[in-house]
Design a protein around this motif. Structure first.
Motif, PDB file in Angstrom:
ATOM      1  N   ALA A 198       0.858  -1.192   0.000  1.00 61.10           N
ATOM      2  CA  ALA A 198       0.000   0.000   0.000  1.00 61.10           C
ATOM      3  C   ALA A 198       0.885   1.229   0.000  1.00 61.10           C
ATOM      4  O   ALA A 198       2.081   1.157   0.331  1.00 61.10           O
ATOM      5  CB  ALA A 198      -0.922   0.018   1.215  1.00 61.10           C
ATOM      6  N   GLY A 199       0.303   2.384  -0.368  1.00 65.16           N
ATOM      7  CA  GLY A 199       1.037   3.636  -0.297  1.00 65.16           C
ATOM      8  C   GLY A 199       1.305   4.020   1.145  1.00 65.16           C
ATOM      9  O   GLY A 199       0.726   3.447   2.078  1.00 65.16           O
ATOM     10  N   PRO A 200       2.186   5.001   1.382  1.00 66.10           N
ATOM     11  CA  PRO A 200       2.542   5.347   2.766  1.00 66.10           C
ATOM     12  C   PRO A 200       1.361   5.796   3.615  1.00 66.10           C
ATOM     13  O   PRO A 200       1.260   5.407   4.782  1.00 66.10           O
ATOM     14  CB  PRO A 200       3.583   6.464   2.598  1.00 66.10           C
ATOM     15  N   LYS A 201       0.439   6.585   3.059  1.00 68.56           N
ATOM     16  CA  LYS A 201      -0.705   7.029   3.845  1.00 68.56           C
ATOM     17  C   LYS A 201      -1.659   5.871   4.123  1.00 68.56           C
ATOM     18  O   LYS A 201      -2.209   5.758   5.222  1.00 68.56           O
ATOM     19  CB  LYS A 201      -1.438   8.158   3.128  1.00 68.56           C
ATOM     20  N   GLY A 202      -1.865   5.012   3.127  1.00 65.48           N
ATOM     21  CA  GLY A 202      -2.725   3.850   3.337  1.00 65.48           C
ATOM     22  C   GLY A 202      -2.143   2.898   4.370  1.00 65.48           C
ATOM     23  O   GLY A 202      -2.869   2.351   5.212  1.00 65.48           O
ATOM     24  N   PHE A 203      -0.833   2.681   4.299  1.00 64.98           N
ATOM     25  CA  PHE A 203      -0.170   1.815   5.274  1.00 64.98           C
ATOM     26  C   PHE A 203      -0.271   2.426   6.670  1.00 64.98           C
ATOM     27  O   PHE A 203      -0.524   1.723   7.653  1.00 64.98           O
ATOM     28  CB  PHE A 203       1.292   1.626   4.881  1.00 64.98           C
ATOM     29  N   GLN A 204      -0.083   3.735   6.763  1.00 68.76           N
ATOM     30  CA  GLN A 204      -0.165   4.417   8.047  1.00 68.76           C
ATOM     31  C   GLN A 204      -1.569   4.280   8.642  1.00 68.76           C
ATOM     32  O   GLN A 204      -1.727   4.006   9.837  1.00 68.76           O
ATOM     33  CB  GLN A 204       0.190   5.890   7.880  1.00 68.76           C
ATOM     34  N   ARG A 205      -2.580   4.454   7.824  1.00 66.95           N
ATOM     35  CA  ARG A 205      -3.965   4.351   8.298  1.00 66.95           C
ATOM     36  C   ARG A 205      -4.264   2.944   8.823  1.00 66.95           C
ATOM     37  O   ARG A 205      -4.865   2.769   9.882  1.00 66.95           O
ATOM     38  CB  ARG A 205      -4.905   4.707   7.147  1.00 66.95           C
ATOM     39  N   LEU A 206      -3.816   1.938   8.082  1.00 66.49           N
ATOM     40  CA  LEU A 206      -4.052   0.555   8.476  1.00 66.49           C
ATOM     41  C   LEU A 206      -3.249   0.198   9.725  1.00 66.49           C
ATOM     42  O   LEU A 206      -3.741  -0.501  10.621  1.00 66.49           O
ATOM     43  CB  LEU A 206      -3.680  -0.366   7.318  1.00 66.49           C
ATOM     44  N   ALA A 207      -1.999   0.684   9.808  1.00 66.12           N
ATOM     45  CA  ALA A 207      -1.167   0.412  10.981  1.00 66.12           C
ATOM     46  C   ALA A 207      -1.761   1.043  12.236  1.00 66.12           C
ATOM     47  O   ALA A 207      -1.722   0.445  13.324  1.00 66.12           O
ATOM     48  CB  ALA A 207       0.241   0.933  10.749  1.00 66.12           C
ATOM     49  N   ARG A 208      -2.332   2.224  12.113  1.00 70.76           N
ATOM     50  CA  ARG A 208      -2.943   2.883  13.264  1.00 70.76           C
ATOM     51  C   ARG A 208      -4.142   2.081  13.770  1.00 70.76           C
ATOM     52  O   ARG A 208      -4.292   1.849  14.976  1.00 70.76           O
ATOM     53  CB  ARG A 208      -3.378   4.302  12.888  1.00 70.76           C
ATOM     54  N   PHE A 209      -4.987   1.621  12.834  1.00 70.12           N
ATOM     55  CA  PHE A 209      -6.129   0.796  13.215  1.00 70.12           C
ATOM     56  C   PHE A 209      -5.651  -0.498  13.879  1.00 70.12           C
ATOM     57  O   PHE A 209      -6.153  -0.905  14.925  1.00 70.12           O
ATOM     58  CB  PHE A 209      -6.970   0.464  11.980  1.00 70.12           C
ATOM     59  N   GLN A 210      -4.673  -1.147  13.273  1.00 72.36           N
ATOM     60  CA  GLN A 210      -4.192  -2.434  13.778  1.00 72.36           C
ATOM     61  C   GLN A 210      -3.560  -2.301  15.154  1.00 72.36           C
ATOM     62  O   GLN A 210      -3.808  -3.116  16.053  1.00 72.36           O
ATOM     63  CB  GLN A 210      -3.169  -3.012  12.807  1.00 72.36           C
ATOM     64  N   LYS A 211      -2.743  -1.281  15.328  1.00 69.32           N
ATOM     65  CA  LYS A 211      -2.024  -1.123  16.587  1.00 69.32           C
ATOM     66  C   LYS A 211      -2.984  -0.874  17.736  1.00 69.32           C
ATOM     67  O   LYS A 211      -2.844  -1.469  18.831  1.00 69.32           O
ATOM     68  CB  LYS A 211      -1.026   0.033  16.452  1.00 69.32           C
ATOM     69  N   LEU A 212      -3.974  -0.022  17.521  1.00 67.75           N
ATOM     70  CA  LEU A 212      -4.935   0.263  18.583  1.00 67.75           C
ATOM     71  C   LEU A 212      -5.812  -0.955  18.851  1.00 67.75           C
ATOM     72  O   LEU A 212      -6.037  -1.324  20.011  1.00 67.75           O
ATOM     73  CB  LEU A 212      -5.797   1.468  18.206  1.00 67.75           C
ATOM     74  N   THR A 213      -6.313  -1.596  17.810  1.00 65.95           N
ATOM     75  CA  THR A 213      -7.187  -2.748  17.991  1.00 65.95           C
ATOM     76  C   THR A 213      -6.455  -3.880  18.702  1.00 65.95           C
ATOM     77  O   THR A 213      -7.003  -4.547  19.589  1.00 65.95           O
ATOM     78  CB  THR A 213      -7.722  -3.235  16.639  1.00 65.95           C
ATOM     79  N   ARG A 214      -5.205  -4.107  18.333  1.00 62.89           N
ATOM     80  CA  ARG A 214      -4.403  -5.141  18.989  1.00 62.89           C
ATOM     81  C   ARG A 214      -4.280  -4.852  20.487  1.00 62.89           C
ATOM     82  O   ARG A 214      -4.457  -5.744  21.324  1.00 62.89           O
ATOM     83  CB  ARG A 214      -3.011  -5.211  18.360  1.00 62.89           C
ATOM     84  N   ALA A 215      -3.974  -3.601  20.830  1.00 62.09           N
ATOM     85  CA  ALA A 215      -3.826  -3.246  22.241  1.00 62.09           C
ATOM     86  C   ALA A 215      -5.139  -3.447  23.002  1.00 62.09           C
ATOM     87  O   ALA A 215      -5.154  -3.985  24.110  1.00 62.09           O
ATOM     88  CB  ALA A 215      -3.360  -1.799  22.371  1.00 62.09           C
TER      89      ALA A 215
END
Length: 283
Positions: A198-215
């Motif tokens: 994914a592009g950098p903004k798309g990757f960032q958006r997905l990483a933010r969702f994943q990191k919070l949901t995982r926690a």
């Protein structure tokens, strides 16, 4: 459902976070939520089928298959007793084991045979015939070391870029990232899709969702607003919109109910193997 974990050999640990294996009876597996991660699954008993949202019958997955960078949630089920071992790659590391770009395989299920030809088929057969978990991880160590020797990329700045976005997805600006890495913003934009899918903004958006949901899932929290604000979401509505975008459900439908997904605490001892998790963590 029984879950165990082991670390790969030292030369692989910068790229592979862990091996883990799962054994259980027929039935539904934990929901596979959207995320940036990549995993290679090899079944030695039974198989897993995705449950399509379009109402079509489930289609069995290949005995050995790769999943990576998912932007939608997947429901998985098994019709018989299941046993598989999985390779969990670190963020952005999959590119060092592939010939094609990661954007060619993102949001798909691709068989090991299609990706790696005879070597992928041989690895699958050896894992399925192995007598125990230790023998299976030995097979994976040899297979992945061979792939790394053949496909390792030399552009270390790209690995640094992925790590920075993955670790701080809430407040990192792409122009500041490019300046920090000493590369042009356009070069960074072009390099991200083949590196991570994914592009950098798309990757960032997905990483933010994943990191919070995982926690939230690991801590079994029902009150998600303070954590969401800390992760870079503007307010409660912002988080709810993002959650519904990726899962088609509100956060309260999935969070705070003991759902594990396939999130696990970090391995404390890099050499540990056969560490069992309790039923509560894997239901």
């Amino acid at each position: 459902m029984r879950i165990a974990h082991a670390s790969p050999e030292p030369a692989l640990r910068a790229f592979v976070e862990r091996y883990w294996w799962c054994e259980g009876e027929a039935g539904d597996l934990p929901l596979l939520l959207p995320g940036t991660g990549a995993e290679l699954w090899i079944h030695y008993t039974g198989g897993v089928e995705p449950c399509p949202a379009d109402g079509l019958p489930p289609r069995p997955l290949p005995a050995a298959h790769l999943v990576c960078l998912r932007q939608t949630r997947w429901s998985l089920t098994s019709r018989a007793a299941v046993g598989f071992v999985a390779v969990r790659f670190r963020a952005g590391a999959l590119r060092h084991f592939l010939g094609p770009g990661v954007d060619d395989v993102a949001d798909q299920v691709v068989s090991a045979a299609d990706l790696w030809g005879p070597a992928g088929r041989r690895m699958t057969d050896e894992v399925r015939l192995a007598a125990d978990p230790g023998a299976r991880t030995d097979v994976l160590d040899r297979f992945l070391t061979g792939l790394l020797d053949g496909h390792h990329r030399a552009d270390a700045w790209m690995d640094a870029a992925v790590r920075l976005v993955y670790r701080s997805p809430g407040d990192l600006r792409m122009d500041a990232l490019a300046e920090r890495l000493g590369v042009g913003a356009r070069r960074l934009q072009r390099a991200f899709p083949p590196a991570v899918g994914a592009g950098p903004k798309g990757f960032q958006r997905l990483a933010r969702f994943q990191k919070l949901t995982r926690a939230l899932l690991l801590e079994d929290q029902r009150r998600y607003l303070p954590a969401a604000l800390g992760a870079g979401f503007y307010d409660q509505n912002h988080f709810i919109r993002e959650f519904r975008h990726f899962t088609d459900q509100r956060p309260t439908a999935l969070l705070g109910r003991g759902l594990s997904h396939f999130y696990y605490q970090p391995l404390r001892d890099p050499g540990q193997a056969g560490h069992r998790l309790g039923e509560r963590e894997v239901r």
